[in-house]
Design an enzyme around this catalytic site. Sequence first.
Site, PDB file in Angstrom:
ATOM      1  N   TYR A  56     -41.956 -45.125   6.184  1.00  0.00           N
ATOM      2  CA  TYR A  56     -40.966 -44.633   7.139  1.00  0.00           C
ATOM      3  C   TYR A  56     -39.904 -43.856   6.368  1.00  0.00           C
ATOM      4  CZ  TYR A  56     -42.767 -48.061  10.574  1.00  0.00           C
ATOM      5  OH  TYR A  56     -43.539 -48.800  11.442  1.00  0.00           O
ATOM      6  N   ARG A 210     -42.231 -45.848  23.114  1.00  0.00           N
ATOM      7  CA  ARG A 210     -41.419 -44.841  22.432  1.00  0.00           C
ATOM      8  C   ARG A 210     -40.427 -44.159  23.375  1.00  0.00           C
ATOM      9  NH1 ARG A 210     -46.379 -45.487  20.912  1.00  0.00           N
ATOM     10  NH2 ARG A 210     -46.822 -45.821  18.708  1.00  0.00           N
ATOM     11  N   SER A 214     -38.705 -46.417  29.245  1.00  0.00           N
ATOM     12  CA  SER A 214     -37.374 -47.020  29.091  1.00  0.00           C
ATOM     13  C   SER A 214     -36.505 -46.809  30.319  1.00  0.00           C
ATOM     14  CB  SER A 214     -36.656 -46.417  27.880  1.00  0.00           C
ATOM     15  OG  SER A 214     -36.361 -45.038  28.115  1.00  0.00           O
TER      16      SER A 214
END
Length: 333
Positions: A56, A210, A214
């Site tokens: 990452y 992702r 949401s």
Amino acid sequence: MNLRQLGSTGPRVSALGLGAMGMSGMYGPADEAESIATVHASLDAGVTLIDTGDFYGMGHNELLIRDALRSSGRDRGEVAVSVKFGALRDADGGWLGNDARPQAVKNFLAYSLRRLGTDYIDIYRPARLDPAVPIEETVGAIAEMVQAGHVRHIGLSEVGAETIRRAHAVHPIADLQIEYSLISRGLEAEILPTTRELGIGITAYGVLSRGLISGHWKADQPVAPGDFRGVSPRFSAGNIDTNLALVEALRAVAEAKGASVAQTAIAWVLAQGEDIVPLVGARRRDRLTEALGALDLKLDAADLQAIEAAVPAGAAAGDRYIAAQMAHLDSEK
């Protein structure tokens, strides 16, 4: 904060974990000061599991977590750090495959220990199955690091039932990290029954897909260069409208409960079993606060039925990843 056991041999951790990937550019630019403040806020709220990967930001995420933990004043033993390794990247952020050879395991681990500023990692796992290396060899190498005291527990990521069984025969596996959400339910058929048979926990990432489910994402939302969502099939022009229609159906259920869409989606994952720990990929404190609210949302049988009706299994349009990345998922074979 409620605690959950990661498998029969793994650690007890908070019912929600913090996934730190988004703090290192995978979803576009992130504010480092806000990221560290979000880690601090999660610890203050009782979160004890932080998940990262050595790839990452090409090490940036581990360094950020090191700085956040040091400045938090917490003892190392208060936080379980989960690290994925093996994914290979180039200087431009491109993906070059996976390396899970025994010597690579030990090399990657040495660098992660240094970047994290610790002498052990709580859960260490290959990010993907290396098709050139038997899983027994990879797990055997991590087991040697357990014996040496550099690793506490062994995990897996995105592998199928057969691979799980082979790995577990070499050394007890604490947990499987795998995408699990209302619109990503592939593990339910074979993988989840296998982990439960063997006493292996699940750390579920992508619980909000992702950001797609949401409740905050919009069809015309701009995507920054380098943001994974710019190439994700589920965010593509051919699929986004179908997927956001599912979100609107979920919103009706959420509002009836006095909750947000994100809280309802996270609570659904929490309700799938005490052996499942959702990872919340918040990189801002306001999003973390919203996510933590899922812990107070109790879903009864009627609520779960309404959620399933709003977002039926298999209703999402598009694969989880582009075809080249799907080919690396042993869990999808």
